[in-house]
Design an enzyme around this catalytic site. Structure first.
Site, PDB file in Angstrom:
ATOM      1  N   CYS A 110      24.240  -0.080  33.421  1.00 35.37           N
ATOM      2  CA  CYS A 110      24.543  -0.453  32.040  1.00 35.37           C
ATOM      3  C   CYS A 110      23.538  -1.526  31.616  1.00 35.37           C
ATOM      4  O   CYS A 110      23.497  -2.609  32.185  1.00 35.37           O
ATOM      5  CB  CYS A 110      25.967  -0.985  31.989  1.00 35.37           C
ATOM      6  SG  CYS A 110      26.384  -1.607  30.385  1.00 35.37           S
ATOM      7  N   CYS A 121      24.437 -10.211  19.633  1.00 40.47           N
ATOM      8  CA  CYS A 121      24.449  -9.093  18.680  1.00 40.47           C
ATOM      9  C   CYS A 121      24.832  -9.623  17.314  1.00 40.47           C
ATOM     10  O   CYS A 121      25.666 -10.514  17.199  1.00 40.47           O
ATOM     11  CB  CYS A 121      25.449  -8.019  19.124  1.00 40.47           C
ATOM     12  SG  CYS A 121      25.447  -6.559  18.043  1.00 40.47           S
ATOM     13  N   GLU A 151      23.016  -9.578  31.008  1.00 37.23           N
ATOM     14  CA  GLU A 151      23.642  -8.980  32.177  1.00 37.23           C
ATOM     15  C   GLU A 151      23.342  -7.491  32.255  1.00 37.23           C
ATOM     16  O   GLU A 151      23.255  -6.805  31.243  1.00 37.23           O
ATOM     17  CB  GLU A 151      25.154  -9.188  32.106  1.00 37.23           C
ATOM     18  CG  GLU A 151      25.517 -10.634  32.272  1.00 37.23           C
ATOM     19  CD  GLU A 151      27.020 -10.860  32.210  1.00 37.23           C
ATOM     20  OE1 GLU A 151      27.502 -11.737  32.917  1.00 37.23           O
ATOM     21  OE2 GLU A 151      27.696 -10.147  31.465  1.00 37.23           O
ATOM     22  N   CYS A 197      31.455  -7.087  15.660  1.00 42.43           N
ATOM     23  CA  CYS A 197      32.685  -6.295  15.756  1.00 42.43           C
ATOM     24  C   CYS A 197      33.815  -7.222  16.223  1.00 42.43           C
ATOM     25  O   CYS A 197      33.590  -8.089  17.072  1.00 42.43           O
ATOM     26  CB  CYS A 197      32.500  -5.129  16.726  1.00 42.43           C
ATOM     27  SG  CYS A 197      31.171  -4.022  16.187  1.00 42.43           S
ATOM     28  N   CYS A 253      32.152 -14.655  37.859  1.00 45.24           N
ATOM     29  CA  CYS A 253      31.100 -15.085  36.936  1.00 45.24           C
ATOM     30  C   CYS A 253      31.638 -15.269  35.523  1.00 45.24           C
ATOM     31  O   CYS A 253      30.948 -15.059  34.559  1.00 45.24           O
ATOM     32  CB  CYS A 253      29.964 -14.081  36.941  1.00 45.24           C
ATOM     33  SG  CYS A 253      30.514 -12.432  36.590  1.00 45.24           S
ATOM     34  N   CYS A 292      34.693  -7.724  20.109  1.00 45.11           N
ATOM     35  CA  CYS A 292      33.587  -7.720  21.069  1.00 45.11           C
ATOM     36  C   CYS A 292      33.094  -9.133  21.376  1.00 45.11           C
ATOM     37  O   CYS A 292      32.709  -9.877  20.465  1.00 45.11           O
ATOM     38  CB  CYS A 292      32.443  -6.873  20.523  1.00 45.11           C
ATOM     39  SG  CYS A 292      30.969  -6.943  21.558  1.00 45.11           S
TER      40      CYS A 292
END
Ligand code: SAH
Ligand code: SF4
Length: 390
Positions: free
Chosen positions: A114, A121, A101, A125, A351, A128
């Site tokens: 962004c 990832c 995205e 974390c 979405c 997240c």
């Protein structure tokens, strides 16, 4: 270098993802002069041209030669959402059955994009959603700069005298940019290149959770702005929230960040400290005082981000009272403090159920029941108004 297979099976180099240096070497190998690189950079990134035949200042012979070995291949937009507040979100197809995205957030004269750097990832974390999806792969430079290309093109920016809508870029989408160092650095340098998007170095920001060895090298390759995802004022708490802290603790991270920022030619810049506030986890008065003390000798501005809840996370958003209290303590201590506000709520809602976007190699997402969910929450948290890093 990024490559695509042509219908005849020949590997074509995707020129969209080549830095100026790499494009110069590419042309040198063809026996062509250096200035070809600038011409092609301009066609691709300033005018949005992907067809060699439209590159009118390049001879027909060279254009034919280019077609045999190269391509300009921009990522495909699977879907685009437009919010009533002007926020625009793109779901962009990347190879391997994945999607990432990219979000555009307008704010007066400023338009912040962004950008994602990885599919998923690996750093996990605890707060997240991207981390919970696990890691699939690094994006290529073409896929990173391609997000800027796609957004700029959608606003008519890549036309002669087109409006400049994308004025700022933050590497705060999916992924940890310093874990994909070369591609991210090449893409950021294209964003700032005069023959490409021409963004000022004060308007391109890399955000990291603290991959110190790569941060130590960053200054040799770029002079973009830096944001550090701190989220805790001490190692004990940060170890829980940002696991990479166990390897590279706060003192080491802040030292490295300080070296980067003071090493820049214009030494008046500040590090943006990102601090996601989670209810009853890191939002106490003591935490604010400890943070004020910790950052005493570091040139920073602080960006407070109310935690954005997502499915299967037990954390809660900070209360408005605790947020105000936290901000007041830091302001009183003399810091510039901004609070990130949510934008584009209406399109986020639309979405929330994206499926099949991340093929999780780590299988972490399965244990969280998140399989295939794109991190809508990242979009939300990134949707900020004046508090965005400049
Ligand atoms: N990997 C990089 C950049 C992407 S994350 C980094 O960690 O800095 C961009 C920012 O969003 C980071 O500050 C991250 O900590 C924050 N963030 C992630 N999930 C969040 C959530 N659910 N609510 C609020 N902020 C979040
Ligand atoms: Fe990765 Fe950044 Fe999310 Fe941490 S906050 S898991 S580093 S994307």
């Amino acid at each position: 270098m990024s490559v695509n297979a042509s219908p005849s099976g020949v590997e074509l180099i995707n020129l969209l993802g080549l830095s100026e240096e790499k494009l110069i070497s590419f042309f040198a190998e063809m026996g062509e002069k250096k200035f070809r690189a600038k011409q092609v950079l301009k066609w691709i990134h300033q005018y949005g041209v992907t067809d060699f035949d439209e590159m009118s200042n390049i001879s027909k012979v060279l254009r034919e030669k280019l077609k045999r070995s190269a391509i300009v291949f921009a990522p495909e937009v699977i879907k685009q959402w437009d919010s009533v507040d002007g926020t625009r979100k793109f779901l962009i197809k990347v190879s391997g059955g994945n999607a990432v995205e990219t979000v555009f957030i307008p704010d007066g004269e400023r338009g912040t994009l962004c950008v994602s750097s990885q599919v998923g990832c690996s750093l996990d974390c605890s707060f997240c959603a991207t981390g919970k999806q696990g890691f699939n792969r690094d994006l290529s430079c073409a896929e990173i700069i391609g997000q800027v290309w796609v957004a700029a093109k959608s606003f008519g920016q890549l036309a002669e005298k087109g409006p400049r809508k994308v004025t700022n870029v933050v590497m705060m989408g999916m992924g940890e940019p310093l874990m994909n160092f070369e591609n991210v650095v090449d893409a950021m340098n294209l964003m700032m290149h005069d023959h490409c998007y021409g963004l000022s170095k004060r308007r391109v920001t890399l955000s990291t959770s603290g991959v110190v060895p790569m941060l130590d090298k960053l200054g040799d390759h770029t002079d973009a702005c830096l944001a550090i995802s701190l989220h805790a004022p001490n190692d004990a708490l940060r170890n829980e929230l940002v696991p990479i802290n166990r390897k590279y603790p706060i003192a080491m991270l802040l030292d490295s960040a300080k070296r980067y920022i003071t090493g820049l030619p214009d030494n008046r810049r500040k590090i943006t400290i990102e601090y996601t506030l989670i209810d009853h986890v890191n939002d106490r008065v003591e935490h604010a005082h400890e943070l004020a003390e910790l950052l005493r000798d570091v040139p920073v501005k602080i960006n407070l981000i109310p935690f954005n809840p997502f499915n299967l996370s037990d954390y809660k958003r900070v209360s408005n009272n605790a947020l105000r209290r936290f901000q007041d303590i830091l302001v009183e201590a003399g810091y510039i403090v901004t609070v990130r506000t949510t934008r584009g709520d209406d399109i986020d809602a639309a979405c929330g159920q994206l499926a099949g976007a991340v093929n999780d190699r780590t299988r972490r997402s399965q244990s969280y029941g998140l399989s295939g969910v794109v991190s809508d929450d990242i979009v939300k948290i990134m949707s900020s108004s004046p508090s965005q890093p400049q």
